[in-house]
Motif scaffolding. Structure first.
Motif, PDB file in Angstrom:
ATOM      1  N   GLN A   1      12.712  52.019  43.175  1.00 53.09           N
ATOM      2  CA  GLN A   1      11.755  53.070  42.797  1.00 53.09           C
ATOM      3  C   GLN A   1      10.900  52.688  41.603  1.00 53.09           C
ATOM      4  O   GLN A   1       9.854  53.293  41.374  1.00 53.09           O
ATOM      5  N   MET A   2      11.340  51.722  40.812  1.00 54.94           N
ATOM      6  CA  MET A   2      10.570  51.361  39.613  1.00 54.94           C
ATOM      7  C   MET A   2       9.313  50.611  40.014  1.00 54.94           C
ATOM      8  O   MET A   2       9.343  49.772  40.909  1.00 54.94           O
ATOM      9  N   PRO A   3       8.181  50.908  39.339  1.00 53.21           N
ATOM     10  CA  PRO A   3       6.946  50.215  39.702  1.00 53.21           C
ATOM     11  C   PRO A   3       6.956  48.768  39.212  1.00 53.21           C
ATOM     12  O   PRO A   3       7.581  48.445  38.207  1.00 53.21           O
ATOM     13  N   GLU A   4       6.255  47.895  39.918  1.00 56.29           N
ATOM     14  CA  GLU A   4       6.079  46.503  39.484  1.00 56.29           C
ATOM     15  C   GLU A   4       5.055  46.466  38.353  1.00 56.29           C
ATOM     16  O   GLU A   4       4.125  47.275  38.369  1.00 56.29           O
ATOM     17  N   PRO A   5       5.104  45.524  37.434  1.00 54.29           N
ATOM     18  CA  PRO A   5       6.200  44.605  37.171  1.00 54.29           C
ATOM     19  C   PRO A   5       7.339  45.303  36.449  1.00 54.29           C
ATOM     20  O   PRO A   5       7.125  46.315  35.801  1.00 54.29           O
ATOM     21  N   LYS A   6       8.535  44.752  36.558  1.00 55.82           N
ATOM     22  CA  LYS A   6       9.691  45.377  35.926  1.00 55.82           C
ATOM     23  C   LYS A   6      10.671  44.304  35.458  1.00 55.82           C
ATOM     24  O   LYS A   6      10.644  43.178  35.952  1.00 55.82           O
ATOM     25  N   ALA A   7      11.492  44.692  34.490  1.00 57.58           N
ATOM     26  CA  ALA A   7      12.483  43.752  33.975  1.00 57.58           C
ATOM     27  C   ALA A   7      13.848  44.430  34.010  1.00 57.58           C
ATOM     28  O   ALA A   7      13.940  45.652  33.876  1.00 57.58           O
ATOM     29  N   VAL A   8      14.904  43.645  34.199  1.00 54.30           N
ATOM     30  CA  VAL A   8      16.259  44.189  34.235  1.00 54.30           C
ATOM     31  C   VAL A   8      17.098  43.483  33.177  1.00 54.30           C
ATOM     32  O   VAL A   8      17.063  42.258  33.055  1.00 54.30           O
ATOM     33  N   ILE A   9      17.816  44.274  32.392  1.00 58.27           N
ATOM     34  CA  ILE A   9      18.692  43.718  31.366  1.00 58.27           C
ATOM     35  C   ILE A   9      20.110  44.175  31.668  1.00 58.27           C
ATOM     36  O   ILE A   9      20.375  45.375  31.744  1.00 58.27           O
ATOM     37  N   ALA A  10      21.013  43.234  31.886  1.00 56.70           N
ATOM     38  CA  ALA A  10      22.419  43.566  32.133  1.00 56.70           C
ATOM     39  C   ALA A  10      23.166  43.493  30.813  1.00 56.70           C
ATOM     40  O   ALA A  10      22.997  42.541  30.053  1.00 56.70           O
ATOM     41  N   ILE A  11      23.977  44.531  30.546  1.00 55.01           N
ATOM     42  CA  ILE A  11      24.633  44.640  29.237  1.00 55.01           C
ATOM     43  C   ILE A  11      26.145  44.650  29.389  1.00 55.01           C
ATOM     44  O   ILE A  11      26.685  45.373  30.223  1.00 55.01           O
ATOM     45  N   GLY A  12      26.805  43.850  28.558  1.00 57.33           N
ATOM     46  CA  GLY A  12      28.262  43.873  28.483  1.00 57.33           C
ATOM     47  C   GLY A  12      28.921  42.925  29.465  1.00 57.33           C
ATOM     48  O   GLY A  12      28.347  42.538  30.483  1.00 57.33           O
ATOM     49  N   ALA A  13      30.151  42.565  29.148  1.00 53.89           N
ATOM     50  CA  ALA A  13      30.899  41.628  29.993  1.00 53.89           C
ATOM     51  C   ALA A  13      30.988  42.120  31.436  1.00 53.89           C
ATOM     52  O   ALA A  13      30.905  41.335  32.372  1.00 53.89           O
ATOM     53  N   CYS A  14      31.138  43.445  31.619  1.00 47.25           N
ATOM     54  CA  CYS A  14      31.276  43.981  32.979  1.00 47.25           C
ATOM     55  C   CYS A  14      29.974  43.827  33.757  1.00 47.25           C
ATOM     56  O   CYS A  14      29.989  43.503  34.937  1.00 47.25           O
ATOM     57  N   GLY A  15      28.856  44.084  33.098  1.00 45.29           N
ATOM     58  CA  GLY A  15      27.574  43.960  33.776  1.00 45.29           C
ATOM     59  C   GLY A  15      27.254  42.514  34.114  1.00 45.29           C
ATOM     60  O   GLY A  15      26.472  42.236  35.028  1.00 45.29           O
TER      61      GLY A  15
ATOM     62  N   VAL B   1      23.159  40.324  28.235  1.00 41.89           N
ATOM     63  CA  VAL B   1      23.635  40.597  26.873  1.00 41.89           C
ATOM     64  C   VAL B   1      25.157  40.616  26.897  1.00 41.89           C
ATOM     65  O   VAL B   1      25.758  41.516  27.471  1.00 41.89           O
ATOM     66  N   PRO B   2      25.828  39.634  26.297  1.00 38.96           N
ATOM     67  CA  PRO B   2      27.286  39.613  26.353  1.00 38.96           C
ATOM     68  C   PRO B   2      27.926  40.535  25.316  1.00 38.96           C
ATOM     69  O   PRO B   2      27.250  41.054  24.429  1.00 38.96           O
ATOM     70  N   GLY B   3      29.223  40.710  25.428  1.00 40.75           N
ATOM     71  CA  GLY B   3      29.967  41.517  24.455  1.00 40.75           C
ATOM     72  C   GLY B   3      30.797  42.557  25.166  1.00 40.75           C
ATOM     73  O   GLY B   3      30.430  43.014  26.234  1.00 40.75           O
ATOM     74  N   CYS B   4      31.936  42.911  24.574  1.00 35.63           N
ATOM     75  CA  CYS B   4      32.770  43.939  25.187  1.00 35.63           C
ATOM     76  C   CYS B   4      33.290  44.855  24.105  1.00 35.63           C
ATOM     77  O   CYS B   4      34.332  44.611  23.558  1.00 35.63           O
ATOM     78  N   PRO B   5      32.586  45.931  23.782  1.00 36.25           N
ATOM     79  CA  PRO B   5      31.252  46.266  24.234  1.00 36.25           C
ATOM     80  C   PRO B   5      30.190  45.503  23.440  1.00 36.25           C
ATOM     81  O   PRO B   5      30.463  45.048  22.327  1.00 36.25           O
ATOM     82  N   ALA B   6      28.993  45.387  24.020  1.00 32.89           N
ATOM     83  CA  ALA B   6      27.892  44.732  23.317  1.00 32.89           C
ATOM     84  C   ALA B   6      27.514  45.557  22.095  1.00 32.89           C
ATOM     85  O   ALA B   6      27.485  46.781  22.158  1.00 32.89           O
ATOM     86  N   LYS B   7      27.234  44.886  20.976  1.00 36.51           N
ATOM     87  CA  LYS B   7      26.862  45.632  19.771  1.00 36.51           C
ATOM     88  C   LYS B   7      25.408  46.062  19.854  1.00 36.51           C
ATOM     89  O   LYS B   7      24.604  45.411  20.522  1.00 36.51           O
ATOM     90  N   PRO B   8      25.034  47.152  19.166  1.00 38.35           N
ATOM     91  CA  PRO B   8      23.635  47.591  19.214  1.00 38.35           C
ATOM     92  C   PRO B   8      22.658  46.482  18.809  1.00 38.35           C
ATOM     93  O   PRO B   8      21.593  46.358  19.400  1.00 38.35           O
ATOM     94  N   GLU B   9      23.046  45.674  17.812  1.00 34.48           N
ATOM     95  CA  GLU B   9      22.159  44.578  17.398  1.00 34.48           C
ATOM     96  C   GLU B   9      21.917  43.637  18.575  1.00 34.48           C
ATOM     97  O   GLU B   9      20.785  43.193  18.795  1.00 34.48           O
ATOM     98  N   ALA B  10      22.992  43.341  19.336  1.00 28.51           N
ATOM     99  CA  ALA B  10      22.843  42.441  20.473  1.00 28.51           C
ATOM    100  C   ALA B  10      21.972  43.068  21.557  1.00 28.51           C
ATOM    101  O   ALA B  10      21.178  42.377  22.201  1.00 28.51           O
TER     102      ALA B  10
END
Lengths: 122, 359, 147
Positions: free
Chosen positions: C78-92, C118-127
């Motif tokens: 549903q998101m319009p092009e162009p788009k970017a995806v950011i995966a956060i955390g070890a699970c993502g 973005v790695p981390g479990c959980p990822a820190k806000p700075e990250a």
């Protein structure tokens, strides 16, 4: 285990749960475990003034178990969860999700019964 | 009257987590709500078959990130009960300190989200600003802001130095002062009261019969809190459950608000009674055959662990019943006959934690 | 002239949408914490929206399971092009501590293409902020390519 444990059978489980309700007990939840030889163990946990009482039912997995969701409405979710995890049928379930409460059709194996072994994925 | 079906979720602006409700609506009045879960189901109870009982602490802490410390403590206490281990008093009270700090940050988080649910964004920002002080304490003492991983079987793995304790006390004073500044707004503001008073009412009898837990139960006038059992370090502390009688959204938010202040008091009590001593006892062997049933009070209410050991390093069965799981049937009872615009407020008033519910 | 204005403001003020796939809430509340006074990503022109049709960047936390992968795909489409995806955390990223569990498919990249991890479990806000800024560079490039 803390609290009193009362053994029940398929025939009197609904009646015993009804007695608990009339006694003013609150249904905490059920716990299930594998009792071996195709049997499932279900513990019905009750609470009144922080005192625990448990009903223990050991039943065959392939036969339907009488539902207590007619007595305690809150048993509905946990009975559906047990249906998902063990593929056990409940007789007279108020709202039967038919094994789709937590799982999707892609999961064909029964998670907690013995036919699913989990291991490292690649 | 024609019935309209309105889907609520799984992706919804007020919900931080995916849950789906099918609402059957006549005009603006909700007649029936049917839940659909499973968007966060991972199946972590099964992981106890391949992870050993020490590794499972890490998994249990990730049942829910918001009450992670209390999940870890509950799991450790259950295993200690199964193995017959008595942990040192200092470890018990250290667990209480981190648990209560966790409860404060969870309630502040919820109060903020609740304010956001009725569109009071400034209040949301205020609560989350206060909460950052607690997150700083968590990070400085345990190494992580959210997942406070201090529990091990037999005690805790981190200590609090006298300097840290003094710092925690001074931070708590600031937090308490800032929270009290918001008390008048949260409890007496005209706009907030019109959105919360008399909305989503549940009577005492209903709450008991439907098996509600935690602030949802106490907001309806039942004085039940698992901390009254005196498990762990709570046996050393003076404790009275917070109760409100109205049973509506206002009562539930007030219970949580007062619990923030109560938790600050419990942390102070625990620090004043903290004895010198060991942090943990050595644990030998595996959990024996047997079963254990343990209940603790989480920010959202009563959490139950049922564990079956079989003498090996892996557990036979781990069953977790979390508070939101118990609070969904009461939610289904609250929604009928409410207005559609009030649905987000009522759903948030039980403090739903879906990742707990589905595990 | 109008086209270049949209192009510029798109990259300068990206609207993000957050979707919780199956996270333990640890990463979720850190994403929310980024929006609050201490971290305040709004200073970069970033606003959190609830509607995928308004969003430029999708933040995904948590593992993908059999049920929510359809929702995730739907939201991404549903998101319009162009788009970017950011995966956060070890699970993502990989499934994290839950990777062996029976209802877990794995990381977000099994379902949709991911630009930044973005790695981390959980990822820190700075990250997370760091990840969003890295994602914006890729997003600006995509806007440039789309013309």
């Amino acid at each position: 285990m803390k609290g009193k444990v009362i053994d029940v059978t398929l025939d009197n489980v609904v009646g015993e749960v009804m007695n608990m309700k009339n006694d003013g007990q609150r249904l905490v939840s059920f716990s299930t475990y594998n009792a071996g030889e195709g049997k499932i163990g279900i513990l019905y946990h009750f609470d009144k003034a922080l005192e625990n009482t448990h009903l223990r039912l050991v039943a065959d997995m392939d036969k339907p178990i009488p539902s207590v969701s007619g007595v305690y409405f809150s048993a509905l979710l946990v009975e559906n969860e047990i249906r998902d995890q063990w593929d056990v049928k409940f007789d007279g379930l108020v709202l039967d999700f038919n094994r789709t409460l937590l799982l999707d059709p892609e999961v064909t194996k029964v998670p907690l019964a013995n036919n699913l072994k989990i291991g490292p994925k690649n | 009257m024609a019935t309209t079906v309105i889907p609520f979720g799984p992706q919804h602006p007020v919900l931080p987590e995916p849950v789906h409700l099918t609402l059957k609506v006549e005009d603006e009045i909700v007649k029936e709500a049917i839940p659909a879960l499973g968007y966060v189901h991972r199946g972590l109870e099964k992981l106890c078959e391949i992870r050993d009982f020490n590794q499972m602490i890490t998994v249990c802490e990730r049942v829910c990130g918001i009450c992670s410390m209390i999940h870890g403590a509950c799991y450790s206490q259950s295993i200690e009960e199964l193995m017959g281990i008595e942990i040192p008093d200092r470890a018990k009270l250290l667990r209480v300190i981190w648990s209560e700090l966790h409860r404060m940050h969870s309630h502040l988080l919820w109060l903020g989200l609740f304010a956001d649910a009725f569109g009071f964004e400034a209040l949301f920002m205020q609560f989350w600003k206060i909460r950052e002080r607690i997150m700083d304490i968590n990070e400085a003492t345990a190494g992580s802001r959210v997942i406070v991983s201090v529990n091990i079987i037999g005690g805790v793995r981190a200590d609090l130095s006298p300097d840290q304790l003094r710092w925690i006390l001074s931070e708590l004073d600031i937090v308490e002062k800032e929270v009290r500044e918001l008390q008048d707004t949260m409890m007496n503001d005209y706009t907030i009261k019109t959105r919360t008073v008399g909305i989503g009412v549940m009577t005492k009898a209903q709450a008991w019969e439907l098996g509600a837990a935690g602030p949802t139960l106490r907001g309806s006038g039942v004085a039940q809190d698992m901390r009254q059992q005196g498990y762990g370090g709570y046996a050393f502390l003076d404790f009275e459950p917070v109760v409100e009688t109205a049973g509506d959204c206002w009562a539930r938010s007030t219970v949580r608000f007062r619990e923030v202040l109560q938790s600050a008091d419990l942390v102070r009590q625990a620090i004043s009674k903290l004895p010198e001593g060991e942090l943990a006892v050595k644990v030998k062997g595996n959990p024996p055959e047997g079963e254990v049933y343990h209940r603790v009070e989480q920010p959202r209410g009563e959490c139950m662990y049922y564990i079956r050991g079989n003498g090996t390093k892996n557990l036979d069965r781990l069953r977790i019943r979390t508070p939101t799981f118990a609070n969904i049937p009461p939610l289904l009872a609250m929604l009928p006959e409410c207005e559609l615009a009030d649905v987000p407020v009522i759903v948030l008033s039980i403090d739903p934690c879906i990742s707990c519910t589905e595990r | 002239m109008f086209g270049s204005f949209i192009k510029k403001s798109r990259a300068k003020s990206p609207w993000i949408m957050h979707f919780d796939c199956g996270s333990c809430n640890g990463c979720d509340i850190e994403v929310l914490a980024c929006l609050t006074p201490l971290y305040d990503v709004e200073r970069f022109g970033i606003i959190n929206v609830g509607n995928p049709k308004h969003a430029d960047v999708l933040l995904v936390t948590g593992t993908v399971n059999h049920r929510n992968k359809k929702v995730l795909k739907n939201i991404y489409d549903q998101m319009p092009e162009p788009k970017a995806v950011i995966a956060i955390g070890a699970c993502g990223l990989t499934g994290g501590v839950f990777r062996e569990a029976y209802n877990v498919v794995g990381g977000v990249d099994k379902v949709i293409p991911v630009d930044v991890y973005v790695p981390g479990c959980p990822a820190k806000p700075e990250a997370i902020i760091d990840g969003v800024v890295a994602g914006l560079a890729k997003f600006a490039q995509k806007v440039e390519e789309a013309g």
